[in-house]
Write an enzyme that holds these catalytic residues in place. Structure first.
Site, PDB file in Angstrom:
ATOM      1  N   TYR A  33      -3.648  -6.932   9.627  1.00 33.75           N
ATOM      2  CA  TYR A  33      -2.416  -8.082   9.671  1.00 33.75           C
ATOM      3  C   TYR A  33      -1.007  -7.388   8.919  1.00 33.75           C
ATOM      4  O   TYR A  33      -1.089  -6.055   9.538  1.00 33.75           O
ATOM      5  CB  TYR A  33      -2.995  -8.554   8.503  1.00 33.75           C
ATOM      6  CG  TYR A  33      -3.072  -7.428   7.083  1.00 33.75           C
ATOM      7  CD1 TYR A  33      -3.707  -6.981   6.693  1.00 33.75           C
ATOM      8  CD2 TYR A  33      -1.857  -8.163   6.093  1.00 33.75           C
ATOM      9  CE1 TYR A  33      -3.801  -6.295   6.019  1.00 33.75           C
ATOM     10  CE2 TYR A  33      -2.177  -7.933   5.203  1.00 33.75           C
ATOM     11  CZ  TYR A  33      -3.493  -6.705   4.891  1.00 33.75           C
ATOM     12  OH  TYR A  33      -3.125  -5.712   3.789  1.00 33.75           O
ATOM     13  N   ARG A  52       4.829  -0.848  12.949  1.00 29.44           N
ATOM     14  CA  ARG A  52       3.508  -0.262  12.318  1.00 29.44           C
ATOM     15  C   ARG A  52       2.306  -1.055  12.773  1.00 29.44           C
ATOM     16  O   ARG A  52       1.305  -1.127  12.870  1.00 29.44           O
ATOM     17  CB  ARG A  52       3.225  -0.211  10.753  1.00 29.44           C
ATOM     18  CG  ARG A  52       2.141  -0.546   9.884  1.00 29.44           C
ATOM     19  CD  ARG A  52       2.360  -0.236   8.920  1.00 29.44           C
ATOM     20  NE  ARG A  52       2.625  -1.992   8.308  1.00 29.44           N
ATOM     21  CZ  ARG A  52       2.448  -1.551   6.146  1.00 29.44           C
ATOM     22  NH1 ARG A  52       3.033  -0.872   5.143  1.00 29.44           N
ATOM     23  NH2 ARG A  52       2.324  -3.003   6.620  1.00 29.44           N
ATOM     24  N   LYS A 150      -3.566  -1.131   9.044  1.00 22.28           N
ATOM     25  CA  LYS A 150      -3.972  -2.571   7.979  1.00 22.28           C
ATOM     26  C   LYS A 150      -4.454  -3.508   8.708  1.00 22.28           C
ATOM     27  O   LYS A 150      -3.791  -3.873   9.391  1.00 22.28           O
ATOM     28  CB  LYS A 150      -2.064  -2.739   8.565  1.00 22.28           C
ATOM     29  CG  LYS A 150      -1.921  -3.749   7.029  1.00 22.28           C
ATOM     30  CD  LYS A 150      -0.082  -4.040   6.651  1.00 22.28           C
ATOM     31  CE  LYS A 150      -0.335  -4.457   5.796  1.00 22.28           C
ATOM     32  NZ  LYS A 150      -0.799  -4.376   4.379  1.00 22.28           N
ATOM     33  N   GLU A 182      -3.475   5.229  -3.632  1.00 29.56           N
ATOM     34  CA  GLU A 182      -2.612   4.210  -3.552  1.00 29.56           C
ATOM     35  C   GLU A 182      -3.405   2.384  -4.340  1.00 29.56           C
ATOM     36  O   GLU A 182      -5.007   2.581  -5.018  1.00 29.56           O
ATOM     37  CB  GLU A 182      -2.544   3.730  -1.843  1.00 29.56           C
ATOM     38  CG  GLU A 182      -3.482   3.012  -1.530  1.00 29.56           C
ATOM     39  CD  GLU A 182      -3.431   2.921   0.089  1.00 29.56           C
ATOM     40  OE1 GLU A 182      -2.598   2.357   0.278  1.00 29.56           O
ATOM     41  OE2 GLU A 182      -4.146   2.666   0.557  1.00 29.56           O
ATOM     42  N   LEU A 206      -1.960   3.502   3.641  1.00 28.07           N
ATOM     43  CA  LEU A 206      -1.587   2.847   4.675  1.00 28.07           C
ATOM     44  C   LEU A 206       0.061   3.563   4.381  1.00 28.07           C
ATOM     45  O   LEU A 206       0.492   4.042   3.227  1.00 28.07           O
ATOM     46  CB  LEU A 206      -1.717   1.555   3.899  1.00 28.07           C
ATOM     47  CG  LEU A 206      -0.517   0.743   4.837  1.00 28.07           C
ATOM     48  CD1 LEU A 206      -1.189   0.109   5.767  1.00 28.07           C
ATOM     49  CD2 LEU A 206       0.002  -0.391   3.618  1.00 28.07           C
TER      50      LEU A 206
END
Ligand code: PDD
Length: 286
Positions: A33, A52, A150, A182, A206
């Site tokens: 996504y 990406r 992702k 993160e 990410l």
């Protein structure tokens, strides 16, 4: 106004949009996504999100159901049809629906599923949260090892958010081998003696699109940047902390695990970066 969404080539009212129960996104979280923000009715950093997305698809041997040029047109049409001034466009591509449940990937000719929808968020840029800052807890990072892709496997980040809520906080920063990886849906930073410190890129985090832009703007503004891992103790001892994401831009963090960071108010570096980011990214919005 009924929201118009995009599913497999069609723009439809959200209550008419359907996906098969055999879709691999639903059964295996076999999907990727992107979330792109919209300011002044324009897409922020669209090209980087598209790049990406292409990388995530390649890493998972998944084919794209759409040309990148058409993807921009779909994003724009959804922003227009839903009259979005400030908000987000969510995009998801899955490996599609095989005729039955099977761990092995379906045959090459199975069409991938593509879904896009908008989220209207008036006041996104002028967020009240950014003025006071948010509180985080630290939790163990229990996600899989390819966080650079992702994917829609977001159960652990959701659990982390709930742990944060239960502790009266807004988000959780995840920790692995003693260092912060993160946030549940954002990249984490501290500021110490004027230096902006954020974890270096690897498969462990990410590769945030907002992160890349913010670091570029920081360097252009002659701010010092260091890309390395940091501990929760360093966060507690920092002058400032903040996170970045497409949905929150630059968000000050004022407390971690009950310990106040710096003055307990959003720091000047964080606020300046937020301002620069909003100003600069609007210049290239499309
Ligand atoms: N999340 N790290 C994680 C784990 C994320 O899920 C995100 C984005 C980021 C920031 O990446 P970017 O700057 O490209 O948005 C970092 C999106 C916003 C989401 O899941 O809603």
């Amino acid at each position: 106004m009924t929201r118009i969404v995009y599913v497999n080539g069609s723009f439809l009212p959200e209550n008419e949009a359907t996906v098969s129960i055999f879709d691999r996104g639903f059964l295996f979280a076999d999907g990727v996504y992107e979330v792109t923000s919209v300011l002044d009715g324009k897409l922020i950093d669209f090209a980087s999100h598209a790049t990406r997305l292409a990388r995530s698809l390649t890493e998972l041997d998944m084919r794209s159901p759409i040309e990148m040029d058409d993807l921009l047109a779909v994003h724009r049409e959804l922003v227009r049809a839903n009259d979005i001034e400030e908000g987000l466009v969510y995009l998801q591509i899955t490996r599609g629906a095989a005729s039955d449940r099977d761990f092995a990937y379906p045959s090459e000719d199975t069409p991938p599923t593509i879904v896009l929808f908008t989220q209207n968020k008036p006041g996104l840029a002028d967020s009240p949260m950014a003025k006071v800052g948010i509180k985080v807890i630290s939790i163990e990072d229990q996600r899989w090892g390819r966080r650079d892709i992702k994917t829609v496997q977001l159960l652990y980040p959701s659990m982390g958010k709930m742990m944060a809520k239960a502790a009266g906080c807004d988000d959780a920063w995840m920790v692995e081998n003693g260092a912060v990886t993160e946030g549940t849906s954002n990249n984490a930073y501290i500021v110490k003696n004027g230096k902006i410190i954020t974890r270096q890129l690897s498969n462990n985090i990410l590769h945030g699109i907002t992160r890349a832009a913010v670091l570029r703007f920081a360097k252009e503004a002659q701010m010092e940047v260091e890309e390395r891992a940091f501990t929760v103790l360093e966060v507690q001892d920092a002058d400032e902390a903040f996170f970045t994401s497409a949905s929150a831009f630059v968000m000050p963090v004022v407390e971690i695990d009950g310990v106040v960071i710096g003055s307990g108010a959003p720091g000047s570096v964080s606020l300046r970066l937020r301002e620069i980011y909003l100003e600069e990214s609007l210049k290239t919005a499309i």
